[in-house]
Each structure stands twice: as C-alpha cells, then as structure tokens.
Design a protein around this motif. Structure first.
Motif, PDB file in Angstrom:
ATOM      1  N   PHE A   1      20.063  77.994 -28.754  1.00  0.00           N
ATOM      2  CA  PHE A   1      21.102  77.272 -28.032  1.00  0.00           C
ATOM      3  C   PHE A   1      21.417  75.955 -28.729  1.00  0.00           C
ATOM      4  O   PHE A   1      22.581  75.598 -28.909  1.00  0.00           O
ATOM      5  CB  PHE A   1      20.716  77.010 -26.574  1.00  0.00           C
ATOM      6  CG  PHE A   1      21.758  76.207 -25.861  1.00  0.00           C
ATOM      7  CD1 PHE A   1      22.955  76.787 -25.489  1.00  0.00           C
ATOM      8  CD2 PHE A   1      21.568  74.863 -25.596  1.00  0.00           C
ATOM      9  CE1 PHE A   1      23.947  76.052 -24.867  1.00  0.00           C
ATOM     10  CE2 PHE A   1      22.551  74.118 -24.973  1.00  0.00           C
ATOM     11  CZ  PHE A   1      23.739  74.722 -24.602  1.00  0.00           C
TER      12      PHE A   1
ATOM     13  N   LYS B   1      23.560  76.604 -31.652  1.00  0.00           N
ATOM     14  CA  LYS B   1      24.939  76.906 -31.238  1.00  0.00           C
ATOM     15  C   LYS B   1      25.664  75.634 -30.811  1.00  0.00           C
ATOM     16  O   LYS B   1      26.842  75.450 -31.116  1.00  0.00           O
ATOM     17  CB  LYS B   1      24.953  77.909 -30.073  1.00  0.00           C
ATOM     18  CG  LYS B   1      24.404  79.258 -30.399  1.00  0.00           C
ATOM     19  CD  LYS B   1      25.330  80.048 -31.277  1.00  0.00           C
ATOM     20  CE  LYS B   1      24.770  81.446 -31.486  1.00  0.00           C
ATOM     21  NZ  LYS B   1      25.477  82.137 -32.573  1.00  0.00           N
ATOM     22  N   LEU B   2      24.961  74.750 -30.134  1.00  0.00           N
ATOM     23  CA  LEU B   2      25.561  73.485 -29.702  1.00  0.00           C
ATOM     24  C   LEU B   2      25.935  72.639 -30.911  1.00  0.00           C
ATOM     25  O   LEU B   2      27.003  72.021 -30.939  1.00  0.00           O
ATOM     26  CB  LEU B   2      24.598  72.736 -28.784  1.00  0.00           C
ATOM     27  CG  LEU B   2      25.137  71.553 -28.002  1.00  0.00           C
ATOM     28  CD1 LEU B   2      26.361  71.927 -27.183  1.00  0.00           C
ATOM     29  CD2 LEU B   2      24.048  70.999 -27.097  1.00  0.00           C
ATOM     30  N   LYS B   3      25.095  72.654 -31.904  1.00  0.00           N
ATOM     31  CA  LYS B   3      25.396  71.925 -33.140  1.00  0.00           C
ATOM     32  C   LYS B   3      26.606  72.542 -33.842  1.00  0.00           C
ATOM     33  O   LYS B   3      27.473  71.840 -34.347  1.00  0.00           O
ATOM     34  CB  LYS B   3      24.181  71.937 -34.067  1.00  0.00           C
ATOM     35  CG  LYS B   3      24.349  71.114 -35.300  1.00  0.00           C
ATOM     36  CD  LYS B   3      23.073  71.083 -36.120  1.00  0.00           C
ATOM     37  CE  LYS B   3      23.256  70.201 -37.340  1.00  0.00           C
ATOM     38  NZ  LYS B   3      22.027  70.120 -38.145  1.00  0.00           N
ATOM     39  N   GLU B   4      26.671  73.861 -33.834  1.00  0.00           N
ATOM     40  CA  GLU B   4      27.767  74.574 -34.497  1.00  0.00           C
ATOM     41  C   GLU B   4      29.102  74.365 -33.789  1.00  0.00           C
ATOM     42  O   GLU B   4      30.131  74.150 -34.428  1.00  0.00           O
ATOM     43  CB  GLU B   4      27.443  76.066 -34.547  1.00  0.00           C
ATOM     44  CG  GLU B   4      28.504  76.929 -35.188  1.00  0.00           C
ATOM     45  CD  GLU B   4      28.140  78.404 -35.208  1.00  0.00           C
ATOM     46  OE1 GLU B   4      29.019  79.201 -35.590  1.00  0.00           O
ATOM     47  OE2 GLU B   4      26.996  78.770 -34.835  1.00  0.00           O
ATOM     48  N   PHE B   5      29.125  74.401 -32.461  1.00  0.00           N
ATOM     49  CA  PHE B   5      30.379  74.376 -31.706  1.00  0.00           C
ATOM     50  C   PHE B   5      30.688  73.042 -31.041  1.00  0.00           C
ATOM     51  O   PHE B   5      31.813  72.842 -30.595  1.00  0.00           O
ATOM     52  CB  PHE B   5      30.387  75.498 -30.660  1.00  0.00           C
ATOM     53  CG  PHE B   5      30.373  76.867 -31.270  1.00  0.00           C
ATOM     54  CD1 PHE B   5      31.479  77.370 -31.921  1.00  0.00           C
ATOM     55  CD2 PHE B   5      29.227  77.643 -31.207  1.00  0.00           C
ATOM     56  CE1 PHE B   5      31.468  78.626 -32.493  1.00  0.00           C
ATOM     57  CE2 PHE B   5      29.193  78.907 -31.770  1.00  0.00           C
ATOM     58  CZ  PHE B   5      30.316  79.401 -32.416  1.00  0.00           C
TER      59      PHE B   5
ATOM     60  N   ARG C   1      31.078  76.526 -24.825  1.00  0.00           N
ATOM     61  CA  ARG C   1      31.244  77.456 -25.964  1.00  0.00           C
ATOM     62  C   ARG C   1      29.895  77.858 -26.532  1.00  0.00           C
ATOM     63  O   ARG C   1      29.650  79.037 -26.828  1.00  0.00           O
ATOM     64  CB  ARG C   1      32.117  76.811 -27.038  1.00  0.00           C
ATOM     65  CG  ARG C   1      32.288  77.637 -28.294  1.00  0.00           C
ATOM     66  CD  ARG C   1      33.290  78.767 -28.105  1.00  0.00           C
ATOM     67  NE  ARG C   1      33.297  79.691 -29.218  1.00  0.00           N
ATOM     68  CZ  ARG C   1      34.019  79.557 -30.311  1.00  0.00           C
ATOM     69  NH1 ARG C   1      34.816  78.512 -30.463  1.00  0.00           N
ATOM     70  NH2 ARG C   1      33.964  80.457 -31.271  1.00  0.00           N
ATOM     71  N   ALA C   2      28.986  76.903 -26.671  1.00  0.00           N
ATOM     72  CA  ALA C   2      27.647  77.203 -27.185  1.00  0.00           C
ATOM     73  C   ALA C   2      26.923  78.166 -26.241  1.00  0.00           C
ATOM     74  O   ALA C   2      26.251  79.109 -26.691  1.00  0.00           O
ATOM     75  CB  ALA C   2      26.844  75.919 -27.362  1.00  0.00           C
TER      76      ALA C   2
ATOM     77  N   GLU D   1      28.442  81.703 -26.558  1.00  0.00           N
ATOM     78  CA  GLU D   1      28.013  82.318 -27.819  1.00  0.00           C
ATOM     79  C   GLU D   1      26.550  82.750 -27.768  1.00  0.00           C
ATOM     80  O   GLU D   1      26.197  83.833 -28.256  1.00  0.00           O
ATOM     81  CB  GLU D   1      28.262  81.368 -28.989  1.00  0.00           C
ATOM     82  CG  GLU D   1      29.731  81.121 -29.275  1.00  0.00           C
ATOM     83  CD  GLU D   1      30.503  82.376 -29.653  1.00  0.00           C
ATOM     84  OE1 GLU D   1      29.935  83.270 -30.321  1.00  0.00           O
ATOM     85  OE2 GLU D   1      31.686  82.478 -29.269  1.00  0.00           O
TER      86      GLU D   1
END
Length: 184
Positions: A67, A70-74, A79-80, A83
């Motif tokens: 998670f 994903k938070l870093k990515e989005f 959204r995180a 995903e």
C-alpha cells in the motif's frame, strides 16, 4: 492448530482531524495471550498517512508495504487503495493473504480488503478486527452523544478513537488497554 485472533483497529474523522487507534493484544486460540503490546497502527508515507491492520501479522506487513508503494506511486489515498485492492484480488500469491487494512490521510479513512473492497465509511467511523463491531458502535455512540460539539467542547478524533477502544477492551477478550493512537 488454534486460530490466532488479534486486534481491534478503529478510524475516526471528526472536525478536520483523522485518528486511528489500535490495541496491542495478540491471542492464540481462545485463552492464550501471546503478546500485549503489539503495534498495529503506523504512520506511513513520511507521516502523511496512517495504516492499521487486523489479521495475520506477516500478511498485514506485506500489504502495508505494498500500500505504501502504491501511495508513493499515485500520491492519492483512494487511487492507491483501489490499485492495492485490485492487485490483492487478482494476484495468486496475494489472494491468500489473511488481513484487512484501514488507511487514512487527512481527508478520508478507507477500509481495504482482499475481496476487492475499498470502503469509505458513511459516518466517518470504521473499525476492523476481533472487536471491530464493538469499537464501531462505541465510536458512533460517542459521536452521537456529542452532537455537533467541536473538539474544544468535547473529545477530538483521537479522544473518540481511544475511548472507543477502552470500551471495547472492557467487553472483548481479544482487545486490551495497550492502545496506540495516531492522528493526522
């Protein structure tokens, strides 16, 4: 082998503050407390988000790490979460992970499950774990009793979360008074 029960996590959003609280108990079977001071609520993403877990600890740590990635990515909590839920549900290795997550930023709290659920609570309170229903009811009751009071007049989000877990610990054998509260 006996089942391992562990934890109660509650998230509360109240008057611009988001708080998440968790107890520290890990129980094996119906009668053995393995640990009383586990930390199941953490700050992630450089302190910009909170994550709490219930379920298998190793599985939860895996999901928390994913998670956070994903938070870093989005750069967006919702959204995180979507995903991660998609990946969790579709990936054969992740599909069997036995945990649930509560994640929060300063705007919202989300429940993420392996069934693909991403749920934002209707009443700004959500809880998971062995004592989740008790904590949810306690927090909703506290908020209802407070009416529209501000944090200065009553409890803030952290106080509501803590009190909900204290009530839960009094009635749920899988929840203890070793409470950790984090706020954003």
């Amino acid at each position: 082998m006996a089942d391992m029960h562990s934890t109660t996590i509650v998230g509360v959003k109240h008057h611009g503050q988001v708080a998440m609280a968790g107890d520290g108990q890990v129980t094996f079977g119906e009668s053995i407390i393995l640990k009383g001071n586990a930390r199941k609520v953490r700050r992630i993403a450089g302190g910009k988000a909170l994550c709490g877990f219930a379920g298998s600890t190793a599985d939860a740590f895996t999901l928390e790490e994913r998670f956070e990635a994903k938070l870093k990515e989005f750069s967006d909590l919702t959204r995180a979460a979507v995903e991660l839920a998609r990946e969790w549900r579709m990936d054969k290795a992740l599909r069997n992970l036995d945990a649930m997550l509560l994640c929060a930023d300063s705007q919202r709290i989300l429940l993420i499950s392996g069934r693909g659920d991403v749920i934002e609570p209707e009443h700004d309170v959500i809880a998971i774990g062995s004592g989740g229903a008790y904590a949810f009811a306690a927090a909703r009751g506290i908020l209802s009793a407070m009416g529209g009071q501000s944090a200065a007049d009553g409890l803030d989000a952290a106080g509501i979360a803590r009190k909900a877990l204290e009530i839960t610990a009094d009635i749920c054998v899988f929840t203890n008074q070793q409470i950790v509260v984090e706020t954003i």
